[in-house]
Design a protein around this motif. Structure first.
Motif, PDB file in Angstrom:
ATOM      1  N   ALA A  83       0.830  -1.203   0.000  1.00 22.82           N
ATOM      2  CA  ALA A  83       0.000   0.000   0.000  1.00 22.82           C
ATOM      3  C   ALA A  83       0.866   1.255   0.000  1.00 22.82           C
ATOM      4  CB  ALA A  83      -0.916  -0.008   1.216  1.00 22.82           C
ATOM      5  N   GLY A  84       1.934   1.241   0.830  1.00 19.06           N
ATOM      6  CA  GLY A  84       2.812   2.411   0.919  1.00 19.06           C
ATOM      7  C   GLY A  84       3.461   2.705  -0.423  1.00 19.06           C
ATOM      8  N   LEU A  85       3.934   1.652  -1.103  1.00 16.59           N
ATOM      9  CA  LEU A  85       4.604   1.858  -2.391  1.00 16.59           C
ATOM     10  C   LEU A  85       3.641   2.426  -3.445  1.00 16.59           C
ATOM     11  CD1 LEU A  85       6.901  -1.282  -2.597  1.00 16.59           C
ATOM     12  CD2 LEU A  85       7.586   1.104  -2.357  1.00 16.59           C
ATOM     13  N   PHE A  86       2.409   1.928  -3.455  1.00 14.11           N
ATOM     14  CA  PHE A  86       1.455   2.449  -4.441  1.00 14.11           C
ATOM     15  C   PHE A  86       1.158   3.929  -4.176  1.00 14.11           C
ATOM     16  CE2 PHE A  86       0.095  -1.932  -5.772  1.00 14.11           C
ATOM     17  CZ  PHE A  86       0.410  -1.747  -7.105  1.00 14.11           C
ATOM     18  N   GLY A  87       1.067   4.275  -2.874  1.00  8.00           N
ATOM     19  CA  GLY A  87       0.837   5.685  -2.531  1.00  8.00           C
ATOM     20  C   GLY A  87       2.003   6.546  -2.994  1.00  8.00           C
ATOM     21  N   LEU A  88       3.216   6.055  -2.782  1.00  5.34           N
ATOM     22  CA  LEU A  88       4.415   6.791  -3.192  1.00  5.34           C
ATOM     23  C   LEU A  88       4.410   7.022  -4.703  1.00  5.34           C
ATOM     24  CD1 LEU A  88       7.175   7.924  -2.374  1.00  5.34           C
ATOM     25  CD2 LEU A  88       8.148   5.657  -2.738  1.00  5.34           C
ATOM     26  N   ARG A  89       4.021   6.003  -5.450  1.00  2.00           N
ATOM     27  CA  ARG A  89       3.972   6.125  -6.900  1.00  2.00           C
ATOM     28  C   ARG A  89       3.034   7.262  -7.306  1.00  2.00           C
ATOM     29  NH1 ARG A  89       0.773   5.510 -11.278  1.00  2.00           N
ATOM     30  NH2 ARG A  89      -0.999   5.447  -9.880  1.00  2.00           N
ATOM     31  N   ARG A  90       1.865   7.279  -6.705  1.00  2.00           N
ATOM     32  CA  ARG A  90       0.873   8.303  -7.043  1.00  2.00           C
ATOM     33  C   ARG A  90       1.410   9.692  -6.783  1.00  2.00           C
ATOM     34  NH1 ARG A  90      -4.133   7.216  -8.687  1.00  2.00           N
ATOM     35  NH2 ARG A  90      -4.940   9.271  -9.112  1.00  2.00           N
ATOM     36  N   TRP A  91       2.072   9.820  -5.621  1.00  2.00           N
ATOM     37  CA  TRP A  91       2.602  11.123  -5.247  1.00  2.00           C
ATOM     38  C   TRP A  91       3.660  11.566  -6.250  1.00  2.00           C
ATOM     39  CZ3 TRP A  91       7.596  12.493  -3.642  1.00  2.00           C
ATOM     40  CH2 TRP A  91       7.701  13.804  -3.140  1.00  2.00           C
ATOM     41  N   LEU A  92       4.486  10.579  -6.705  1.00  2.70           N
ATOM     42  CA  LEU A  92       5.561  10.891  -7.639  1.00  2.70           C
ATOM     43  C   LEU A  92       5.046  11.399  -8.977  1.00  2.70           C
ATOM     44  CD1 LEU A  92       8.227   8.075  -7.202  1.00  2.70           C
ATOM     45  CD2 LEU A  92       8.585  10.528  -7.024  1.00  2.70           C
ATOM     46  N   VAL A  93       3.933  10.818  -9.460  1.00  7.98           N
ATOM     47  CA  VAL A  93       3.523  11.166 -10.833  1.00  7.98           C
ATOM     48  C   VAL A  93       2.542  12.327 -10.904  1.00  7.98           C
ATOM     49  CG1 VAL A  93       3.973   8.895 -11.798  1.00  7.98           C
ATOM     50  CG2 VAL A  93       1.692   9.429 -10.909  1.00  7.98           C
ATOM     51  N   ALA A  94       1.840  12.619  -9.803  1.00  5.52           N
ATOM     52  CA  ALA A  94       0.754  13.606  -9.895  1.00  5.52           C
ATOM     53  C   ALA A  94       1.245  14.940 -10.455  1.00  5.52           C
ATOM     54  CB  ALA A  94       0.115  13.797  -8.528  1.00  5.52           C
ATOM     55  N   ARG A  95       2.323  15.488  -9.879  1.00  7.69           N
ATOM     56  CA  ARG A  95       2.768  16.811 -10.283  1.00  7.69           C
ATOM     57  C   ARG A  95       3.284  16.842 -11.725  1.00  7.69           C
ATOM     58  NH1 ARG A  95       5.080  21.474  -7.638  1.00  7.69           N
ATOM     59  NH2 ARG A  95       4.549  20.553  -5.639  1.00  7.69           N
ATOM     60  N   PRO A  96       4.206  15.926 -12.117  1.00  7.11           N
ATOM     61  CA  PRO A  96       4.678  15.985 -13.509  1.00  7.11           C
ATOM     62  C   PRO A  96       3.562  15.812 -14.528  1.00  7.11           C
ATOM     63  CG  PRO A  96       5.661  14.121 -12.330  1.00  7.11           C
ATOM     64  CD  PRO A  96       4.946  14.925 -11.329  1.00  7.11           C
ATOM     65  N   LEU A  97       2.549  14.998 -14.209  1.00  9.49           N
ATOM     66  CA  LEU A  97       1.491  14.783 -15.194  1.00  9.49           C
ATOM     67  C   LEU A  97       0.657  16.040 -15.380  1.00  9.49           C
ATOM     68  CD1 LEU A  97       0.425  11.148 -14.484  1.00  9.49           C
ATOM     69  CD2 LEU A  97       1.792  12.065 -16.341  1.00  9.49           C
ATOM     70  N   ALA A  98       0.369  16.730 -14.280  1.00  7.73           N
ATOM     71  CA  ALA A  98      -0.365  17.988 -14.412  1.00  7.73           C
ATOM     72  C   ALA A  98       0.463  18.958 -15.251  1.00  7.73           C
ATOM     73  CB  ALA A  98      -0.651  18.566 -13.036  1.00  7.73           C
ATOM     74  N   GLY A  99       1.792  18.891 -15.057  1.00  5.87           N
ATOM     75  CA  GLY A  99       2.682  19.763 -15.824  1.00  5.87           C
ATOM     76  C   GLY A  99       2.629  19.446 -17.312  1.00  5.87           C
ATOM     77  N   ILE A 100       2.597  18.151 -17.647  1.00  6.41           N
ATOM     78  CA  ILE A 100       2.542  17.757 -19.064  1.00  6.41           C
ATOM     79  C   ILE A 100       1.260  18.287 -19.694  1.00  6.41           C
ATOM     80  CG2 ILE A 100       2.241  15.787 -20.613  1.00  6.41           C
ATOM     81  CD1 ILE A 100       4.121  14.215 -18.877  1.00  6.41           C
ATOM     82  N   GLU A 101       0.146  18.112 -18.984  1.00  8.09           N
ATOM     83  CA  GLU A 101      -1.136  18.564 -19.535  1.00  8.09           C
ATOM     84  C   GLU A 101      -1.092  20.076 -19.770  1.00  8.09           C
ATOM     85  OE1 GLU A 101      -4.496  17.880 -17.022  1.00  8.09           O
ATOM     86  OE2 GLU A 101      -5.938  18.333 -18.590  1.00  8.09           O
ATOM     87  N   ALA A 102      -0.565  20.796 -18.795  1.00  9.29           N
ATOM     88  CA  ALA A 102      -0.508  22.253 -18.937  1.00  9.29           C
ATOM     89  C   ALA A 102       0.383  22.644 -20.111  1.00  9.29           C
ATOM     90  CB  ALA A 102       0.000  22.875 -17.641  1.00  9.29           C
ATOM     91  N   ALA A 103       1.524  21.945 -20.255  1.00  4.74           N
ATOM     92  CA  ALA A 103       2.447  22.285 -21.341  1.00  4.74           C
ATOM     93  C   ALA A 103       1.797  22.030 -22.702  1.00  4.74           C
ATOM     94  CB  ALA A 103       3.723  21.468 -21.211  1.00  4.74           C
ATOM     95  N   MET A 104       1.090  20.910 -22.817  1.00  4.27           N
ATOM     96  CA  MET A 104       0.452  20.591 -24.098  1.00  4.27           C
ATOM     97  C   MET A 104      -0.629  21.614 -24.412  1.00  4.27           C
ATOM     98  SD  MET A 104       0.171  16.458 -23.941  1.00  4.27           S
ATOM     99  CE  MET A 104      -0.262  16.219 -25.649  1.00  4.27           C
TER     100      MET A 104
END
Ligand SMILES: Nc1ncnc2c1ncn2[C@@H]1O[C@H](COP(=O)(O)OP(=O)(O)OP(=O)(O)O)[C@@H](O)[C@H]1O
Ligand SMILES: [Mg+2]
Length: 650
Positions: A83-104
Motif C-alpha cells: 500500500a505504501g509503495l502504491f501511494g508513493l507512486r501516485r505522489w511521484l507522478v501527480a505533479r509531472p502529469l499535471a505539468g505535461i497537460e498544462a504544457a500541451m
C-alpha cells in the motif's frame, strides 16, 4: 471535421502515442522511478501465495501456533509495504502529469494563435476547444494510469506465470492455455474500439460547437424564437453521442466478460485437476494453495488489461486529435518565394505625378481565391491594380459581397494573395517579417472585437509589436491613449465607472455597437501607423457621432496612407479618391464627383435607392453609357486594367 473523421489509413495507436515523448521526456526520470516502484509493489502481491504455501505446509501442518502468528505478521507487513509503495507512486507522478497537460495545452493555444486565418475559417471552434480540454484530460489519464499499468501488469503477469510454472508445470500450462485466444480477441477488440472512440470524441467536438454557438448567438436564438430548433439540434447530436457511447459500452462489456470468464474457467479446471493430484499424493496441499492464490492474484492484472487497452485506444485517438491542429502549418515569417510576376506592370504615366513610382500602398495584379473554395470556383478578387499614394486616402466602394473586406484582409496578410503582389513603399509584404508588417499597417474591421481586458488595454493593443511584452502596450503611453480616444471620439470611456481601467469584453461591461467601433478605431490609430486599413469603421455610429469621428479621422488620415471601405457618401468624402470594386475587380478609380458623373453603378451605390427600382433610374444610365465606368480609372491614376474588359455597368 468530416475530412479527418473516417480517417482511412490511420497510423497505429502506438506510433501516435509515441509522439507524446517530447512532452514526457522532461519527467522521464520521475516516471521511471514511479514505474519501478509500482512493479515492486505489484510483484510483492505475488509473495503472499509463497508465504501461504510455507504456512500451510509448515506451521499449519505441524500445528505450530507461533509459526502461524509469524506468518500472519509477515503478511501484514507485506500488505502495508504494498500500500505504501502504491501511494508513493501516485505522489511521484501527480505533479509531472499535471505539468505535461498544462504544457500541451499551452502549446496548442500558442499554435492556434499562429495558424493562418484560413485555418480558423475551416475549423469549428468547438472542435478546437474539445481538443484543448477533453482530449488533453484523456491523455493525462492515460499517462498516469494505463501507460504505467500496462507495463506494471505485464511484468506482474510474466513473473506470476514463471512462479506458476515453477510450482507445477502441468497445472501451469493448463492455466496459461487460454492466453492465446485472449490475445487474439483483445486485438480484434482494440481495432473496433479505436473507430468508435474516434467517432465519440469527434461528436463531443460537434456538441461543443453547438453549445458555443447557442451561447454566443443567444440574442439571435431568443430574438427569432429559435430555442426549439436549437434544442432539437442539440438533442439530435447528444443522442448520436449517446448511441456511440453505448456502442463503446457494448464492446467493452463483451471483451470484459470474455477476459473475466476465460481465466475463471481455467482456474476452475486447475482446481479440479489439482485437488485430484493432492488426493493422489502427487502434490502438496501447500503448493495447491500457493498455486491457486497466485492465479487469483493475477486476476486483476489480467482483467484490467481489457479496459486499459480501451483507455489507451482513447488516448491514441486523443493524441491524434491533438496533433491534427498541431500539424497544421503556422504562418511562416520567412520571405515567401512568390514566383508570380506582377500581371502587367503599370505604365509610369498612370501614376500620380508627384509621387515616386514605388512609394505608398500598391496592389499589382493581385488575385485571390479562398483556400477552401474549389479550384474552379471564380476568384473573389481578380487582377487588382491599385496605387494609394503616400498620404493619400483611398475609399473602396462596392456592392455587398464584391470583395472589399477580402481586399483589405490581404494587406496585413490575414490571407495570402493567390497571385500578384502587394507592396508598401516598394517593399513586397510577403518579403518582410510579420512583426514589421504589423508595425506598418494597422487595421479596424467591420465587427469590432473587444477582449476581456480594460478599455485602455484594448486600445493599447494596437500600439507597437509584441516583441517587448505580452500586452503589446510598450512604446505607447497615456498620452497616446488620450490622443487615440480623442480621435475616435471615444471620450465616453472616461465616464465609465473606472475610466480606462474598466473591464470590457465578454467578462466585463457590455458596450454598445457604436462604442465598440470607436474603441476599435482608437486601437487602429493609437500606434500612429504608416498605413491604415479600415473596413467600414463608422457603420454603427449615429450621424452626429459619425460627423465628430470623421472630423477627427480627417486629421489622422492626413498623416497616413489609408484604405477605407465605405458604404456611405459621408465616409467616402474622407477619401481623396475612390476605387469602385465590382465583382472582385477594380471597375473604376477617380474622385467621388468624377465617379458620380461617370459610373452608373457608383451613382446607384451612393444614392441609397432601392435596387428594385433600378429599371427606372439606373438601367437607362447604364445602357446609355456602357463603357463609361472604367474610363476615368485609367486616366491619371493607377487603377483599372489596360484590356478594358472590366466594365460591369450592369
Ligand atoms: N472565409 C471565406 N471563405 C470563403 N469565401 C468567403 C470568405 N469570406 C468571404 N467569402 C466570399 O468572398 C466574397 C467577398 O466577400 P467580402 O467579405 O470581401 O465582401 P464585401 O465586399 O466586404 O461585402 P460587404 O459589403 O457585405 O462587407 C463573398 O462572395 C463571400 O461569400
Ligand atoms: Mg465587408
Amino acid at each position: 471535421m468530416s475530412e479527418n473523421r473516417e480517417a482511412t489509413g490511420r497510423p497505429p495507436a502506438v506510433r501516435t502515442l509515441l509522439r507524446l515523448w517530447p512532452y514526457v521526456r522532461p519527467v522521464r526520470l520521475r516516471m521511471s522511478v514511479a514505474a519501478v516502484i509500482a512493479i515492486v509493489a505489484s510483484c510483492l502481491g505475488l509473495v503472499f501465495p509463497l508465504v501461504l504455501k510455507w504456512m500451510v505446509d509448515g506451521p499449519i501442518a505441524h500445528r505450530d501456533t507461533g509459526g502461524v502468528w509469524r506468518g500472519a505478521l509477515i503478511l501484514l507487513l507485506l500488505g502495508a509495504a504494498e500500500a505504501g509503495l502504491f501511494g508513493l507512486r501516485r505522489w511521484l507522478v501527480a505533479r509531472p502529469l499535471a505539468g505535461i497537460e498544462a504544457a500541451m495545452r499551452a502549446d496548442l493555444y500558442r499554435h492556434l494563435q499562429r495558424l493562418p486565418v484560413a485555418f480558423h475559417d475551416r475549423w469549428p471552434s468547438g472542435q478546437l476547444l474539445s481538443r484543448g480540454t477533453t482530449d488533453l484530460m484523456l491523455l493525462r489519464q492515460f499517462l498516469s494510469f494505463p501507460l504505467m499499468f500496462l507495463l506494471v501488469n505485464g511484468v506482474t503477469i510474466v513473473t506470476g506465470c514463471v512462479i506458476l510454472l515453477l510450482q507445477d508445470w502441468a497445472l501451469g500450462l493448463l492455466l496459461l492455455a487460454p492466453a492465446v485466444p485472449l490475445v487474439i480477441l483483445c486485438s480484434i477488440f482494440e481495432s473496433r474500439y479505436a473507430l468508435v472512440a474516434r467517432r465519440a470524441q469527434d461528436q463531443v467536438g460537434d456538441l461543443t460547437t453547438v453549445v458555443e454557438e447557442g451561447v454566443l448567438g443567444i440574442r439571435i436564438v431568443k430574438g427569432f424564437g429559435r430555442h426549439r430548433s436549437q434544442t432539437q439540434a442539440f438533442r439530435a447530436l447528444a443522442a448520436k453521442l449517446r448511441g456511440t457511447e453505448l456502442e463503446k459500452g457494448r464492446l467493452l462489456a463483451g471483451i470484459w466478460s470474455l477476459i473475466t470468464t476465460i481465466p475463471e474457467l481455467a482456474i476452475g479446471a486447475a482446481l479440479v485437476f489439482g485437488t485430484l493430484r493432492v488426493a493422489d499424493g502427487g502434490l502438496s496441499a501447500g503448493t495447491l494453495v500457493a498455486f491457486l492464490s497466485t492465479a487469483l492474484a493475477l486476476r486483476w492484472p489480467v482483467e484490467s488489461i481489457g479496459f486499459m487497452l480501451a483507455m489507451s485506444q482513447e488516448a491514441a485517438t486523443a493524441a491524434e486529435r491533438f496533433f491534427e491542429p498541431m500539424d497544421a502549418r503556422e504562418e511562416t515569417d520567412l520571405p515567401r518565394e512568390t514566383g508570380t510576376e506582377p500581371a502587367g506592370a503599370l505604365p509610369e504615366a498612370a501614376l500620380p505625378a508627384d509621387s515616386p513610382a514605388e512609394a505608398g500602398l500598391r496592389f499589382e495584379g493581385v488575385s485571390f481565391r479562398y483556400p477552401d473554395a474549389g479550384p474552379d470556383a471564380p476568384a473573389v478578387l481578380s487582377r487588382i491594380d491599385l496605387h494609394v499614394a503616400p498620404g493619400e486616402t483611398m475609399a473602396l466602394v462596392g456592392a455587398t459581397g464584391s470583395g472589399k473586406t477580402t481586399l483589405t484582409a490581404l494587406v496585413p496578410r490575414l490571407h495570402e494573395a493567390t497571385s500578384g503582389r502587394i507592396t508598401l513603399d516598394g517593399e513586397d509584404i510577403t518579403r518582410m517579417p510579420r512583426a514589421r508588417l504589423r508595425e506598418l499597417v494597422s487595421v479596424a474591421f467591420e465587427e469590432p472585437t473587444l477582449f476581456s481586458a480594460s478599455a485602455g488595454e484594448n486600445v493599447l493593443m494596437g500600439a507597437g509589436g509584441e516583441a517587448g511584452g505580452a500586452d503589446g502596450a510598450d512604446g505607447a503611453d497615456g498620452g497616446d491613449l488620450d490622443r487615440a480616444l480623442d480621435i475616435a471620439q471615444a471620450g465616453f470611456v472616461r465616464e465609465l465607472p473606472r475610466s480606462t481601467d474598466t473591464q470590457v469584453g465578454e467578462q466585463g461591461l457590455s458596450l454598445s455597437g457604436g462604442q465598440r467601433q470607436r474603441l476599435a478605431l482608437a486601437r487602429a490609430v493609437v500606434g500612429r501607423p504608416r498605413f491604415l486599413v479600415l473596413d467600414d469603421p463608422l457603420s454603427a455610429l449615429d450621424v452626429h457621432t459619425e460627423a465628430l469621428v470623421e472630423a477627427a479621422l480627417r486629421r489622422v488620415l492626413r498623416e497616413t496612407t489609408a484604405l477605407v471601405v465605405a458604404h456611405r457618401p459621408s465616409t467616402v468624402l474622407l477619401a481623396d479618391r475612390v476605387a469602385l470594386i465590382s465583382h472582385g475587380r477594380v471597375a473604376a478609380v477617380g474622385t467621388h464627383q468624377q465617379l458620380l458623373r461617370e459610373s452608373a453603378e457608383y451613382a446607384w451605390l451612393m444614392s441609397g435607392e432601392e435596387r428594385g427600382g433600378q429599371a427606372a433610374t439606373v438601367e437607362p444610365l447604364a445602357a446609355a453609357q456602357p463603357g463609361a465606368t472604367a474610363e476615368p480609372a485609367r486616366a491619371g491614376v493607377g487603377g483599372g486594367r489596360p484590356d478594358g474588359e472590366e466594365e460591369d455597368a450592369r
